[in-house]
Design a protein around this motif. Structure first.
Motif, PDB file in Angstrom:
ATOM      1  N   GLU A  39       0.691  -1.318  -0.024  1.00 57.58           N
ATOM      2  CA  GLU A  39       0.172   0.145   0.007  1.00 57.58           C
ATOM      3  C   GLU A  39       0.993   1.192   0.008  1.00 57.58           C
ATOM      4  O   GLU A  39       1.576   1.268   0.438  1.00 57.58           O
ATOM      5  N   TYR A  40       0.620   2.305  -0.622  1.00 57.02           N
ATOM      6  CA  TYR A  40       1.118   3.581  -0.700  1.00 57.02           C
ATOM      7  C   TYR A  40       1.357   4.193   0.652  1.00 57.02           C
ATOM      8  O   TYR A  40       2.609   4.858   0.961  1.00 57.02           O
ATOM      9  N   GLU A  41       0.384   3.881   1.470  1.00 56.35           N
ATOM     10  CA  GLU A  41       0.397   4.653   2.641  1.00 56.35           C
ATOM     11  C   GLU A  41       0.925   3.552   3.884  1.00 56.35           C
ATOM     12  O   GLU A  41       1.018   4.035   5.042  1.00 56.35           O
ATOM     13  N   GLY A  42       1.434   2.438   3.753  1.00 57.35           N
ATOM     14  CA  GLY A  42       1.883   1.401   4.608  1.00 57.35           C
ATOM     15  C   GLY A  42       0.767   0.501   4.784  1.00 57.35           C
ATOM     16  O   GLY A  42      -0.513   0.538   4.740  1.00 57.35           O
ATOM     17  N   TYR A  43       1.349  -0.626   5.261  1.00 58.73           N
ATOM     18  CA  TYR A  43       0.061  -1.920   5.625  1.00 58.73           C
ATOM     19  C   TYR A  43      -0.515  -1.317   7.073  1.00 58.73           C
ATOM     20  O   TYR A  43       0.199  -0.954   7.885  1.00 58.73           O
ATOM     21  N   ASP A  44      -1.658  -1.791   7.043  1.00 54.67           N
ATOM     22  CA  ASP A  44      -2.495  -1.540   8.164  1.00 54.67           C
ATOM     23  C   ASP A  44      -1.942  -1.973   9.574  1.00 54.67           C
ATOM     24  O   ASP A  44      -1.817  -1.263  10.631  1.00 54.67           O
ATOM     25  N   PHE A  45      -1.326  -3.319   9.492  1.00 54.00           N
ATOM     26  CA  PHE A  45      -0.675  -3.726  10.972  1.00 54.00           C
ATOM     27  C   PHE A  45       0.384  -2.779  11.424  1.00 54.00           C
ATOM     28  O   PHE A  45       0.699  -2.363  12.826  1.00 54.00           O
ATOM     29  N   LEU A  46       1.329  -2.130  10.527  1.00 54.20           N
ATOM     30  CA  LEU A  46       2.304  -1.337  11.040  1.00 54.20           C
ATOM     31  C   LEU A  46       1.642   0.245  11.503  1.00 54.20           C
ATOM     32  O   LEU A  46       2.100   0.564  12.548  1.00 54.20           O
ATOM     33  N   ARG A  47       0.802   0.728  10.643  1.00 50.48           N
ATOM     34  CA  ARG A  47       0.046   1.949  11.192  1.00 50.48           C
ATOM     35  C   ARG A  47      -0.607   1.688  12.398  1.00 50.48           C
ATOM     36  O   ARG A  47      -0.443   2.858  13.257  1.00 50.48           O
ATOM     37  N   GLU A  48      -1.365   0.525  12.533  1.00 51.09           N
ATOM     38  CA  GLU A  48      -1.860   0.385  14.114  1.00 51.09           C
ATOM     39  C   GLU A  48      -0.781   0.174  15.260  1.00 51.09           C
ATOM     40  O   GLU A  48      -1.014   0.897  16.240  1.00 51.09           O
ATOM     41  N   THR A  66       4.913   9.660   8.607  1.00 48.23           N
ATOM     42  CA  THR A  66       4.580  10.817   8.528  1.00 48.23           C
ATOM     43  C   THR A  66       2.994  10.931   9.149  1.00 48.23           C
ATOM     44  O   THR A  66       2.202  10.139   8.634  1.00 48.23           O
ATOM     45  N   VAL A  67       2.527  11.785  10.093  1.00 44.94           N
ATOM     46  CA  VAL A  67       1.353  11.911  10.705  1.00 44.94           C
ATOM     47  C   VAL A  67       0.700  12.960  10.323  1.00 44.94           C
ATOM     48  O   VAL A  67       1.040  14.310  10.608  1.00 44.94           O
ATOM     49  N   ILE A  68      -0.609  12.786   9.810  1.00 45.29           N
ATOM     50  CA  ILE A  68      -1.170  14.062   9.167  1.00 45.29           C
ATOM     51  C   ILE A  68      -2.520  13.893   9.713  1.00 45.29           C
ATOM     52  O   ILE A  68      -3.659  12.938   9.165  1.00 45.29           O
ATOM     53  N   PRO A  69      -3.004  14.758  10.740  1.00 41.31           N
ATOM     54  CA  PRO A  69      -4.360  14.515  11.183  1.00 41.31           C
ATOM     55  C   PRO A  69      -5.687  14.874  10.179  1.00 41.31           C
ATOM     56  O   PRO A  69      -5.276  15.815   9.366  1.00 41.31           O
ATOM     57  N   ASP A  88      -5.218   5.603  10.578  1.00 38.79           N
ATOM     58  CA  ASP A  88      -5.169   6.193   9.152  1.00 38.79           C
ATOM     59  C   ASP A  88      -4.774   7.382   8.875  1.00 38.79           C
ATOM     60  O   ASP A  88      -4.679   7.998   7.850  1.00 38.79           O
ATOM     61  N   GLU A  89      -4.428   8.011   9.973  1.00 36.63           N
ATOM     62  CA  GLU A  89      -3.217   9.291   9.839  1.00 36.63           C
ATOM     63  C   GLU A  89      -1.985   9.172   9.685  1.00 36.63           C
ATOM     64  O   GLU A  89      -1.211  10.037   9.464  1.00 36.63           O
ATOM     65  N   VAL A  90      -1.310   7.725   9.797  1.00 39.09           N
ATOM     66  CA  VAL A  90      -0.068   7.474   9.637  1.00 39.09           C
ATOM     67  C   VAL A  90       0.351   7.138   8.039  1.00 39.09           C
ATOM     68  O   VAL A  90      -0.554   6.131   7.599  1.00 39.09           O
ATOM     69  N   PHE A  91       1.450   7.701   7.543  1.00 39.77           N
ATOM     70  CA  PHE A  91       1.895   7.332   6.373  1.00 39.77           C
ATOM     71  C   PHE A  91       3.443   6.612   6.598  1.00 39.77           C
ATOM     72  O   PHE A  91       4.089   7.460   6.660  1.00 39.77           O
ATOM     73  N   VAL A  92       3.286   5.354   6.185  1.00 34.22           N
ATOM     74  CA  VAL A  92       4.739   4.984   6.434  1.00 34.22           C
ATOM     75  C   VAL A  92       5.665   5.161   5.047  1.00 34.22           C
ATOM     76  O   VAL A  92       4.955   5.438   3.952  1.00 34.22           O
ATOM     77  N   SER A  93       6.796   5.534   5.307  1.00 32.09           N
ATOM     78  CA  SER A  93       7.695   6.130   4.075  1.00 32.09           C
ATOM     79  C   SER A  93       8.968   5.503   4.517  1.00 32.09           C
ATOM     80  O   SER A  93       9.408   4.603   5.198  1.00 32.09           O
TER      81      SER A  93
END
Ligand code: PLP
Length: 393
Positions: free
Chosen positions: A73-82, A248-251, A98-103
């Protein structure tokens, strides 16, 4: 065809090249002297075993058709974002997964985030600070203002109500000064940003080094969710400088010109970024497991012990410094009124110790010097002994 003319406006930074050249010349002239490097801005301890196990398991998944992964996923896998959202919760800050974008790291995000902002915005950048913010905005052609800091502010730049800016970079704990903002100082920045309808880009790459009761995230400050983006990294937290992973976290509340910046960044990443590899995201998730946290903490403690050795030596010598407690960096005033480069040469000649002249991080760095805690205990102990002898003479 024309090149991006803004590249002609970049000021060449020969600092690290000059440090390397002078060090090599000294080594060639004095083969009998052992040089100790306290200029290192990179981690030196190996990855936590729990992280390596998870990465190996991730690689094994790729061996079999049933568990193979293609594009992430562009924004990172859910398991890591969680896991990242839970990590924030562990220090009392609420963000949504879902405010977290893995990069692939904070450096890319610090520069690329500019894609979602107009070129006309004025950018405010602390001085001294990590030079990437300045160069990325010169390349984009944005007007830049500086928020200066010195000993009077303990190297924590504060807002000036007579200066207006649209985009504000903050870095806490700061590279190179190691100084970290208090909650009330960050609140002043948040209030200033809201008053100016500005957006704060908060670089928290060194948050894991914070030991005192200081904010680990800008989102611990009331009102920050409406005016800030946080950039973070596993580089120093977990030794990922070579592995590459950040976030990166974008509220969702952050809206400008009727648009959610979260959605603009998603669109930007979906267009220009194809995600972080499966094995690396597995490794990153392991950083946030209880075992991973314990093991990474051990490495952070190791660096802290080095930072403390340097700080205690400077205390004894009566040399002014910031950092060392909540940061791997110690930022000191060059003794006897020496310039940054004079002190570099003096320390190399007298002690065979290498550090980084402060002026490479902005004009407010003139007359200051950065030492880092990324060498071994033994080498750091030896280096501070030599430094003390050199500064007492
Ligand atoms: N932000 C700051 C303040 C840094 O000092 C560094 C690296 O030194 C970075 C970001 C880069 O982080 P990354 O390795 O995640 O790209």
């Amino acid at each position: 065809m024309k090149i991006n003319d803004n590249f002609n406006k970049l000021v060449p930074n020969y600092l690290f090249a000059d440090v390397a050249r002078k060090t090599n010349e000294f080594a060639a002239a004095h083969p009998e002297r052992e040089i100790i490097r306290l200029g290192i801005g990179d981690v030196t301890l190996p990855l936590a075993p729990a992280v390596v196990d998870a990465m190996q398991k991730g690689c094994e998944d790729l061996r079999f058709r049933e568990t193979f992964k293609g594009y992430p996923e562009y924004e990172g896998y859910d398991f890591l974002r969680e896991r990242i959202a839970e990590y924030y919760q562990s220090f009392g800050v609420k963000i949504k997964a879902d405010e977290v974008f893995v990069s692939d790291g904070a450096k890319s995000d610090c520069g690329n985030i500019g894609d979602i902002f107009s070129q006309d915005n004025t950018v405010l950048i602390p001085d001294p600070v990590y030079p990437v913010y300045v160069d990325a905005n010169i390349m984009a052609g944005r007007p830049i203002l500086y928020a200066p800091s010195g000993q009077d502010e303990h190297f924590l730049a504060m807002p000036d109500k007579n200066v207006r800016a649209d985009i504000i970079y903050l870095c806490s704990p700061n590279n190179p000064t190691g100084a970290a903002y208090s909650a009330s100082q960050l609140k002043e920045w948040v209030d200033y940003a809201r008053k100016n309808n500005a957006v704060i880009l908060y670089d928290a790459a060194y948050e894991a080094f914070i030991r005192d009761d200081l904010p680990r995230s800008i989102f611990s400050i009331d009102g920050a969710r409406e005016c800030a983006i946080e950039l973070c990294s596993l580089s120093k937290t977990a030794g990922f400088t070579g592995v590459r992973c950040g976030y990166t976290v974008i509220p969702h509340e952050l809206v400008r010109d009727g648009k959610k910046l979260h959605d603009l960044w998603y669109r930007r990443q979906a267009t220009k970024f194809n995600g972080v590899s499966w094995a690396v995201q597995c490794a990153a998730a392991a950083v946030f497991s209880p075992e991973g946290q314990r093991q990474c903490r051990k490495n952070l403690d190791y660096y802290h012990k080095n930072a403390q050795m340097i700080a205690r030596t400077l205390d004894k010598l009566g040399i002014y410094y910031t950092g060392g407690q909540n940061s791997p960096y110690i930022w000191l005033k060059c003794p006897n009124g020496m310039s940054s480069w004079q002190f570099f040469d003096y320390l190399l000649e007298k002690a065979a110790v290498v550090g980084t002249p402060g002026e490479g991080f902005g004009s407010c760095g003139k007359g200051y010097f950065r030492l880092t805690s990324f060498n071994s205990h033994e080498k750091t102990a030896e280096a501070v002994e030599r430094l003390a002898a050199a500064c007492q003479n």
